[in-house]
Design an enzyme around this catalytic site. Structure first.
Site, mmCIF file in Angstrom:
data_model
loop_
_atom_site.group_PDB
_atom_site.id
_atom_site.type_symbol
_atom_site.label_atom_id
_atom_site.label_comp_id
_atom_site.label_asym_id
_atom_site.label_seq_id
_atom_site.Cartn_x
_atom_site.Cartn_y
_atom_site.Cartn_z
ATOM 1 N N ASP A 203 -8.556 2.307 -33.698
ATOM 2 C CA ASP A 203 -7.178 2.023 -34.082
ATOM 3 C C ASP A 203 -7.105 1.723 -35.587
ATOM 4 O OD1 ASP A 203 -4.459 1.478 -32.986
ATOM 5 O OD2 ASP A 203 -4.811 -0.508 -33.828
ATOM 6 N N GLU A 259 -8.241 6.861 -36.125
ATOM 7 C CA GLU A 259 -6.807 7.006 -36.396
ATOM 8 C C GLU A 259 -6.627 6.781 -37.894
ATOM 9 O OE1 GLU A 259 -2.358 5.261 -35.442
ATOM 10 O OE2 GLU A 259 -4.067 3.917 -35.504
HETATM 11 C C1 GLC Z 1 -1.974 2.091 -33.951
HETATM 12 C C2 GLC Z 1 -1.570 2.351 -32.520
HETATM 13 C C3 GLC Z 1 -0.213 1.770 -32.307
HETATM 14 C C4 GLC Z 1 -0.291 0.272 -32.532
HETATM 15 C C5 GLC Z 1 -0.856 -0.031 -33.916
HETATM 16 C C6 GLC Z 1 -1.278 -1.463 -34.022
HETATM 17 O O1 GLC Z 1 -1.172 2.755 -34.849
HETATM 18 O O2 GLC Z 1 -1.641 3.716 -32.249
HETATM 19 O O3 GLC Z 1 0.277 2.027 -31.024
HETATM 20 O O4 GLC Z 1 0.983 -0.291 -32.428
HETATM 21 O O5 GLC Z 1 -2.007 0.714 -34.192
HETATM 22 O O6 GLC Z 1 -2.410 -1.711 -33.259
#
Ligand code: GLC
Length: 539
Positions: A203, A259
């Site tokens: 994440d 991500e």
């Molecule tokens: C990432 C996740 C999202 C979440 C954020 C905070 O972007 O994909 O859903 O709200 O991180 O953890």
């Protein structure tokens, strides 16, 4: 270095556990629901499943606020059940990727509770970013950083200090300079690797390290590009090098997918060096308009970014944070945008669906690892009319009720039946689904589509099946073919051609080829209509 061959051509299905399938009838998806549907996923033809966070969590951000990284939330099940799920998935030939949330935890995490209790200057606070406020009485936040969900990125505790949270106030950011934080996450990785998971989705992977001194933001508009003090700071790479070494010390190919929403391609590529992450999501591809030139450019750029360093490209159209692509492609502006989600943007869903089906054949024909977000295989659109009082996304309150947030892509899936809960919950369920399902979803359920060759579900099944049986689709070299304006045409190896018509007029199919799969009907005279894609065998 180990090879990560399985990922090189894998199709990974994303499960958002709250919304996938409810096994115990409380209206919220759970591990029992996932376990019961593993055969559906195996039959769909995916190779791996990425499960959004399943850990113990107060669910302030749908589980991305983790209170215990080594346990499953009781809403979802138990650790023993997670272990069974991993074993059952493996028995069906499915790999399991779990979601790791290292940037922040929940404000209910024991470390944060201890930090708040221990007071200013304590070693417990040093694991987070606590600071005194500005202003005569410390009444102003320590700096001007804003939360991604809206409002200041700082919240004040009772003794007057403030703590940093780049997301909701219930999600305090860890201080990744602290050795305890590093040691803790290595231990968490081991905990799950020991239980057999095949990889981790990381994440906000570029957010962990913050610029020393937490400087003010120079240009707020650039904050998510390359220039913000909480994004893409060099020390984050050391973290991933140590994680990679750890994962490589395990049997099998355990992988990482980051991500990473970075614009700067050099900076992006740095995460994919051979001793760091295996892959990262291709957000430029997801964000691109339904436009042949724009797509050709982003596809070329993807190859240019990944090829020279031997990294695996990924292809992704949707996830739990963005508007479902059926809806995106049915609007006048087909690009993804982070602008607040507002009501009433005109949308032509029939058009969006036609394009989404064509986009599926495009995406699944490109070399690399493809992601399918739950419900995409059913052709689901964004649910845009959730009543304000039912919205759960923290973006809604934090934006001052201007951004309806991401619930519209998180509505519980329709599995069967004519009305809510559409088989999401079992017969006799005590609660209704945690978000309301639209009244017109009967035709979109998996059961309704099963066996109907015109359905989106059967299109995905056929495409995923061919990905396994057509060797050129797995390993064939990619090459563009000359094509009229508005058309994308490419080959994989000597025997496979994909043609995607994004223009309005129908075009001819390549000569000496036979049709493997089409995303929609051809014209009466055998031409490929606009908004349609085909896979052809050319040898
Ligand atoms: C990432 C996740 C999202 C979440 C954020 C905070 O972007 O994909 O859903 O709200 O991180 O953890």
């Amino acid at each position: 270095m180990k090879n990560e061959d399985w990922l090189r051509s894998a199709v990974v299905y994303q499960i958002y556990p709250r919304s996938f399938a409810d096994g115990n009838g409380d209206g919220v998806g759970d591990l029992a629901g996932i376990r019961a549907r593993l055969p559906y996923l195996a039959e769909l033809g995916v190779d791996a499943v990425w499960i959004s966070p399943w850990y113990a969590s107060p669910m302030a951000d749908g589980g991305y606020d983790v209170a215990d990284y080594r346990d499953i939330d009781p809403l979802f099940g138990s650790l023993a059940e997670a272990e069974r799920l991993i074993a059952e998935a493996h028995a069906l030939g499915l790999r399991i990727i779990i979601d790791l949330v290292p940037n922040h935890c929940s404000d209910q995490h024991p470390w944060f509770a201890e930090a708040v209790a221990a007071g200013p200057g304590s070693p417990q606070r040093a694991r987070f970013h606590f600071r005194p406020g500005r202003g005569t009485a410390g009444e102003l936040p320590p700096n001007d950083w804003q939360s991604h969900f809206g409002g200041p990125a700082w919240t004040r505790v009772a003794d007057g200090e403030w703590y940093l949270h780049l997301f909701a106030s219930e999600q305090p950011d860890f201080d990744w300079d602290h050795p305890d934080v590093r040691a803790e996450f290595e231990d968490v990785l081991r905990f799950w690797l020991d239980r057999g998971v095949d990889g981790f989705r990381i994440d906000v992977a570029d957010h962990l390290a913050k610029a020393p001194g937490l400087p003010e933001v120079r240009d707020y508009r650039a904050r998510d590009a390359n220039d913000s003090p909480w994004t893409d700071q060099d020390p984050v790479h050391e973290v991933y090098r140590s994680w990679r070494a750890l994962a490589d010390s395990y049997e099998g190919e355990r992988v990482f997918v980051g991500e990473i929403w970075l614009e700067d391609r050099d900076r992006f590529r740095a995460y994919l060096r051979p001793d760091e992450l295996h892959t990262a999501f291709n957000f430029p591809f997801l964000s691109t308009a339904w436009d042949a030139e724009a797509l050709r450019t982003v596809i070329d750029r993807t190859f240019a970014d990944h090829g020279p360093i031997g990294a695996v490209p990924t292809w992704v159209l949707s996830n739990h944070d963005v508007i479902r692509h059926v809806t995106r492609y049915g609007r006048a502006d087909t690009r993804h945008s982070w602008d607040p989600v507002t009501e009433g943007v005109p949308v032509d869903l029939a058009l969006g669906r036609r394009r989404a089906r064509a986009a599926a054949l495009l995406t699944l024909a490109l070399p690399g690892c493809a992601y399918v977000y739950q419900g995409e295989e059913l052709g689901l659109a964004e649910v845009e009319d959730i009543a304000a009082e039912l919205i759960q996304d923290p973006r809604w309150p934090r934006s001052g009720f201007t951004d309806r947030g991401r619930d519209g892509c998180r509505v519980p899936l329709p599995w069967s039946g004519d009305g809510a809960p559409y088989g999401f919950s079992p017969e006799g369920a005590t609660n209704t689904p945690w978000l309301p399902q639209p009244p017109d979803w009967a035709g979109f359920s998996a059961a309704a589509q099963q066996g109907d060759p015109a359905s989106t579900l059967e299109l995905y099944r056929a495409a995923l099946g061919l990905r396994r049986t057509e060797p050129d689709l797995v390993a064939g070299e990619f090459a563009w073919l000359p094509a009229p304006d508005g058309v994308l045409a490419f080959t994989r190896g000597a025997g496979f051609t994909c043609l995607v018509n994004l223009a309005a007029e129908a075009v001819e199919l390549p000569p000496r080829s036979s049709l493997l799969l089409a995303s929609g009907p051809l014209t009466g005279s055998g031409l490929l209509p606009g908004g349609t894609a085909v896979w052809m065998r050319t040898a």
